[in-house]
Design a protein around this motif. Structure first.
Motif, PDB file in Angstrom:
ATOM      1  N   ASN A   1      20.531  -4.812  30.058  1.00 35.81           N
ATOM      2  CA  ASN A   1      19.497  -4.832  29.006  1.00 35.81           C
ATOM      3  C   ASN A   1      19.291  -5.827  28.649  1.00 35.81           C
ATOM      4  O   ASN A   1      18.699  -6.168  27.262  1.00 35.81           O
ATOM      5  CB  ASN A   1      19.210  -3.429  27.934  1.00 35.81           C
TER       6      ASN A   1
ATOM      7  N   ASN B   1      15.150  -8.135  27.928  1.00 33.32           N
ATOM      8  CA  ASN B   1      15.338  -7.040  26.812  1.00 33.32           C
ATOM      9  C   ASN B   1      15.374  -6.068  27.692  1.00 33.32           C
ATOM     10  O   ASN B   1      15.527  -4.697  27.654  1.00 33.32           O
ATOM     11  CB  ASN B   1      15.065  -6.723  26.038  1.00 33.32           C
TER      12      ASN B   1
ATOM     13  N   ASP C   1      14.690  -2.291  29.522  1.00 35.55           N
ATOM     14  CA  ASP C   1      16.330  -0.961  29.144  1.00 35.55           C
ATOM     15  C   ASP C   1      16.122  -0.818  30.577  1.00 35.55           C
ATOM     16  O   ASP C   1      15.485   0.538  30.970  1.00 35.55           O
ATOM     17  CB  ASP C   1      16.080  -0.831  28.348  1.00 35.55           C
TER      18      ASP C   1
END
Length: 841
Positions: free
Chosen positions: A326, A335, A337
Motif C-alpha cells: 500500500n 498508496n 491498497d
C-alpha cells in the motif's frame, strides 16, 4: 514539450476542437477532471488517444483513466486499445541483471520441488504432460496458469494468434522432467502470492473457462508457433495485461494476460513474479513506483540476502520477500491498497484459527510427542493462535516456517513472527522473528500441566521495510511436546534400525550394481561397526529401498559427537537419523542439501546412525565422517587441527567465490575432487583463486572508446577477449596497432548518444532542427544500428516548421473569427510534430 495537466485532461485536449468564435470553450468539469488525477502526459499515450476511432472510445478512455489508481510514472507502459480500454506493457527494468541461481542452488531448488511432488502428487496431467495442481479446489474464483499453448480468436482484443507451449529445452512439443519441476515451482510461487484470497490458482484448464471470475494467464514464448511475433512484443516487454477486467462481462475478449517467459529463460522465481504482476493488473492494480520517477519500485536490499524486499506490483525480481503493498516503503509514489482491492474482488479465505485463547485452534498430534498445524495469514491484522495442552511437566519446542525460506528469490510473502504464551494467554514464554530468514524457532520451553498458546503473526523487516502491510501468506508449524522433563526429539524417522523393515512394505534391496562392501547392514543387529580408520571418508553407497545402519562406539560419553554424510543430491537425496543405545532418536538431519550433519553431546557408549533415502528410489554414493568418539586413538573432541578441510577457502557458491577472488577462480563443491587435491578427505566446498586470464586485457566499453583510446591509429575492438588470444577471458578488449579495424566492430558506431530525451531535444534545437530519440538505437527503422542497445539521438528536419505553437486563447485572438486549434499538430498533417497548432479559417 512539457505537460502539466492530469492524464484525463491530457488525453482530453488531445482531441481536435473545431469551433467558431466565442462558442469555442472546453468544459473541464464536463470531462470529469478532479485534483486526484495525477498521471501526466506521454507521447505514445497521446497518440493512442488521438487514434481512437470515435467519441465513444474516447469516453471509455477518459472514464478508465479517471477511475484507475495510476501514478504519473506509469505513462511509459500504459496503453490504450482501439476501444479506449487501458492495458499495460511491462518491461521490468534490469530483469537481465538480477541475481540468478548457481548450478548448485538450482539443483537444491529442484530437489525442494521434487520433495513437494513426492509429498503432494499432481491430480493428473494434460495430454501435453502439464501436471495438474490446485491451490483451493472448488473456489468460485480461478486463476488459470496456461502452460500448454493457446489459439486465440480474431474477435478479441489481442487478435488472432497461435501461442507456443512453455518451453525451456528447445522442444515445445515435449514437456521433460526439468520443465515439469519448473512448472510446479512457478505454480507454487503464484499460489503463495494469492494464498490469502478465495481463489484457486491452478494449472488445469477449468471447466468454466473464461467465466467472469476466471483470470487466464498464458505463459508462453514471444514468438508464435509459426515464428511470427506475439502481440505487444516490442523490445524488453515481459508481460502484457488489461486493467480491471475481473468480473467484467467481456473478460474473455480482453484475455489472456500474456507472459513471455522465454525472455527470462523460464526462470521460475522471475516468471512467477511476472505472472502475479500481470494478473494484478487484471484485478485492477497499477504500479508501485518511487517518488524519484521510477515506474517500478525495485529491490530494497536490506542488511543481508534474506531480508531483501520488493512490491509485487513493482519489479521485485531477485527479492527474498515479495509482497502486495500500500506504498509503505521509502520514496513510494502510490498508496494503492493492493490487498483491499483484491479482497473486494475475491474475498479472504476462511480463518483457520482465531486470535484469542477462546478462539485458538488445536494443533494436530501425529503421536504422543509430535504435532503440526498449517494456516494462512490473510491481512496485517490477522494473527493465528494455536493451542497445545500438556498433561505434565516437560518441554515445548516449536518451529514456524513461511511458504519458502529461500534467499535472494521472490517467494516468501510472509515474514514470520512466532510467539509462545503461557496458560494465561498473556505471559510471553518466548518470541522469535528472524527477519525474512524463513523458519522461526523456539526450543525447550519448560511447561507444566495446562494449555499453551502459539501465535503466528506477519511482521515487517525493521532494518529494511518495517511495514507489516503485505506480510501475509502460508505457514506451517511443527513441534514437539514431551513430558517427564526430557528434551524434545526431532520429527519421527523411518522405521528404527532395530526393525528389519525398510521405508516401504516391499522387501529391501540388499543388492544393486553399486552397493558397497558393508551390506547387509539394515538393522541394529547387522549394523556396521564404525572404525574411524575403516569407515570415515570411505565411499559408501545407499541402494534403492535400502537403509544403512552403523554402530558407533563412544569412549567418552558427554563430549561432542559429530557425524556428517556427503553426497551429490543430483544422484539422490539422502537423510540420516542418530539413535542412542535404546534406539531412541537423539537427532536427525533431513535437509535438501548435499551435506547432512549432526553435532550432539554423546549420551552413552553406543550410538546408531541410520542412513535413508528421502524416497524409496533415492540411491547415491556417499561418504560419512565421524569425529569425537575418543576411541581408536582419536581425541575426545573434534579439534580444528583434525579437520580434513583445514586450509580450504570456503565459499558458498560460484558467485561468492568470484567475488572473493576478484578475478579468475575454480570453485569445487567437493575439495577432494581437485586435481592432485591437498584435501583428499575434505568434502566441503572450496574456492581456489587463480591468475586471471584477463591480465593484459584493455577493457573498453565499445569501439568508439577503443578508437579514442588508440588516438586515431588503427585498432581492433573485441567483444570477447578470448578472440584475441586471452583464453578464458570474456571481457571486452581494445588493441591498438595493425592496419585495419578488426573483428568485433561496435554496432553502435555512428550513433549520437544522449542520456535523456531532454538532452537530445536541446542538442538538436541548438542546430535549429527537430529530433527523434531512441531508447535503443536498434529501433531505428532503416536498420543502421542492428544489435545496438544504446540510446540514440537523431536530429531531423523540424516537423513543426510552419506551425503556430500557441495556446487556444491566443489562436482565437489571432484569427479574430473562425479557427481550428490542434493540441497535436500531427493531426493537421505535420507528421512527427506534436506541438500545438493554430489555423485560421
Amino acid at each position: 514539450m512539457t505537460f502539466s495537466v492530469s492524464l484525463i485532461g491530457f488525453v482530453a485536449v488531445a482531441a481536435v476542437l473545431v469551433c467558431c468564435g466565442a462558442d469555442a470553450k472546453m468544459d473541464e468539469d464536463m470531462l470529469g477532471l478532479h485534483e486526484s488525477s495525477n498521471l501526466r502526459g506521454s507521447t505514445q499515450l497521446m497518440r493512442d488517444f488521438a487514434a481512437l476511432p470515435n467519441e465513444r472510445a474516447q469516453d471509455v478512455a477518459k472514464e478508465q483513466l479517471e477511475s484507475l489508481h495510476i501514478p504519473n510514472s506509469d505513462v511509459h507502459s500504459v496503453r490504450l486499445d482501439k476501444g479506449g480500454r487501458v492495458y499495460y506493457q511491462d518491461k521490468f527494468p534490469n530483469s537481465g541483471d538480477r541475481r540468478r541461481r548457481s548450478a548448485e542452488e538450482e539443483e537444491e531448488a529442484k530437489e525442494r520441488v521434487r520433495r513437494f511432488i513426492t509429498d503432494n502428487p499432481s491430480t493428473g496431467e494434460s495430454p501435453e504432460g502439464i501436471p495438474y495442481y490446485h491451490s483451493k479446489s472448488g473456489a468460485s474464483n480461478v486463476l488459470y496458469l496456461d502452460f500448454d499453448g493457446h489459439v486465440n480468436p480474431q474477435d478479441s482484443a489481442w487478435g488472432a494468434f497461435s501461442a507456443q507451449s512453455f518451453d525451456t529445452n528447445g522442444n515445445p512439443s515435449v514437456v521433460n522432467a526439468d520443465e515439469k519441476l519448473t512448472i510446479v515451482e512457478i505454480w507454487k510461487l503464484v499460489a503463495e502470492d494469492y494464498a490469502p484470497f478465495n481463489i484457486d490458482v491452478t494449472t488445469e484448464k477449468p471447466s468454466n473457462f473464461q467465466s467472469v471470475t476466471t483470470i487466464h494467464a498464458l505463459v508462453t514464448h514471444s514468438d508464435q508457433t509459426d515464428g511470427s511475433p506475439m502481440p505487444e512484443t516490442s523490445p524488453g516487454v515481459l508481460g502484457v495485461a488489461y486493467v480491471d477486467i475481473y468480473d467484467y462481462a467481456a473478460i474473455e475478449y480482453y484475455s489472456p494476460a500474456l507472459i513471455f517467459a522465454d525472455r527470462i529463460d523460464g526462470f521460475a522465481p522471475y516468471t512467477s513474479i511476472v505472472i502475479s504482476h500481470e494478473c494484478g493488473h487484471n484485478f485492477g492494480l497499477s504500479h508501485h513506483g518511487t517518488s524519484n520517477g521510477d515506474e517500478y519500485a525495485g529491490v530494497y536490499s536490506g542488511t543481508n540476502s534474506y531480508d531483501s524486499w520488493g512490491p509485487i506490483m513493482g519489479s521485485p525480481l531477485g527479492a527474498a520477500v515479495s509482497q502486495f503493498s500500500n506504498g509503505e516503503y521509502p520514496n513510494s509514489n502510490n498508496n494503492q491498497d493492493d490487498v483491499n482491492i483484491l479482497k473486494n474482488s475475491l474475498g479472504f479465505r476462511s480463518d483457520e484459527a482465531g486470535a484469542t485463547t477462546g478462539s485458538a485452534s488445536a494443533v494436530s498430534f501425529s503421536d504422543s510427542t509430535n504435532f503440526a498445524a498449517e494456516g494462512i495469514i490473510t491481512s496485517r491484522t490477522d494473527k493465528d493462535w494455536w493451542k497445545v495442552t500438556s498433561s505434565g511437566s516437560g518441554y515445548l519446542s516449536v518451529s514456524a516456517s513461511p511458504f519458502l525460506g529461500s534467499m535472494d528469490e521472490g517467494g516468501n510473502n510472509l515474514d514470520i513472527k512466532l510467539t509462545v504464551f503461557g496458560s494465561d494467554g498473556s505471559t510471553v514464554l518466548g518470541s522469535n522473528s528472524p527477519s525474512g530468514k524463513g523458519t522461526a524457532q523456539l526450543t525447550n520451553i519448560a511447561v507444566s500441566v495446562g494449555t499453551y498458546y502459539i501465535e503466528i503473526d506477519g511482521v515487517g523487516v525493521s532494518s529494511n521495510v518495517p511495514s507489516d502491510y503485505g506480510s501475509i501468506g502460508q505457514y506451517e508449524i511443527t513441534g514437539t511436546l514431551t513430558s517427564g522433563g526430557t528434551n524434545p526429539p526431532p520429527p519421527p524417522p523411518p522405521p528404527p534400525p532395530g526393525s528389519t523393515t525398510t521405508t516401504t512394505t516391499e522387501a529391501p534391496v540388499d543388492t544393486c550394481p553399486d552397493e558397497d562392501s558393508y551390506e547387509v547392514n539394515n538393522d541394529a543387529a547387522s549394523a556396521t561397526v564404525v572404525s574411524v580408520s575403516a569407515i570415515s571418508d570411505k565411499l559408501l553407497h545407499l541402494c534403492p529401498k535400502d537403509i544403512d545402519v552403523y554402530k558407533i562406539n563412544v569412549c567418552n560419553p558427554g563430549h561432542q559427537l559429530l557425524v556428517n554424510i556427503y553426497f551429490d543430491d543430483s544422484d539422490g537425496d539422502l537423510d540420516f537419523y542418530l539413535y542412542n543405545s535404546n534406539l531412541d532418536i537423539i537427532d536427525s538431519s533431513t535437509s535438501a542439501t548435499n551435506n547432512e550433519e549432526v553435532s550432539v553431546a554423546s549420551s552413552g557408549s553406543i550410538h546408531y546412525v541410520n542412513v535413508v533415502g528421502y524416497t524409496d528410489s533415492s540411491s547415491a554414493p556417499y561418504r560419512m565422517r565421524v569425529c569425537g568418539t575418543g576411541c581408536d586413538g582419536e581425541p575426545s573432541s573434534c579439534p580444528i587441527s583434525n579437520d580434513p578441510c583445514e586450509g580450504t577457502v570456503f565459499a558458498r557458491n560460484n558467485k561468492k567465490c568470484s567475488k572473493l577472488c576478484g578475478g579468475s577462480y575454480e570453485f569445487y563443491n567437493d575439495a577432494s575432487t581437485m586435481p592432485n587435491s591437498p584435501f583428499p578427505n575434505c568434502h566441503s566446498k572450496h574456492c581456489e583463486c587463480l591468475a586471471s586470464p584477463c591480465d593484459g586485457v584493455v577493457v573498453k566499453g565499445n569501439a568508439r572508446k577503443c578508437k579514442k583510446y588508440c588516438g586515431g591509429s588503427p585498432y581492433t575492438f573485441y567483444t570477447d577477449a578470448e578472440d584475441a588470444g586471452f583464453f578464458g577471458c570474456h571481457k571486452k578488449h581494445c588493441e591498438c596497432g595493425g592496419t585495419t579495424e578488426g573483428p568485433g566492430e561496435d554496432p553502435c558506431e555512428g550513433t549520437l548518444y544522449k542520456r535523456r530525451e531532454k538532452q537530445c531535444r536541446s542538442h538538436c534545437s541548438s542546430l535549429g532542427m527537430g529530433y527523434e530519440f531512441y531508447q535503443h538505437a536498434s529501433d531505428v527503422g532503416d536498420g543502421r544500428f542492428v544489435g545496438c542497445d544504446e540510446k540514440h539521438c537523431e536530429c531531423v528536419a523540424d516537423p513543426c516548421d510552419g506551425t503556430w505553437s500557441i495556446k487556444e486563447k491566443k489562436c482565437k485572438k489571432k484569427c479574430g473569427g473562425s479557427y481550428v486549434f490542434y493540441n497535436d499538430a500531427e493531426l493537421a498533417g505535420y507528421t512527427g510534430c506534436h506541438e500545438r497548432h493554430c489555423e485560421c479559417l
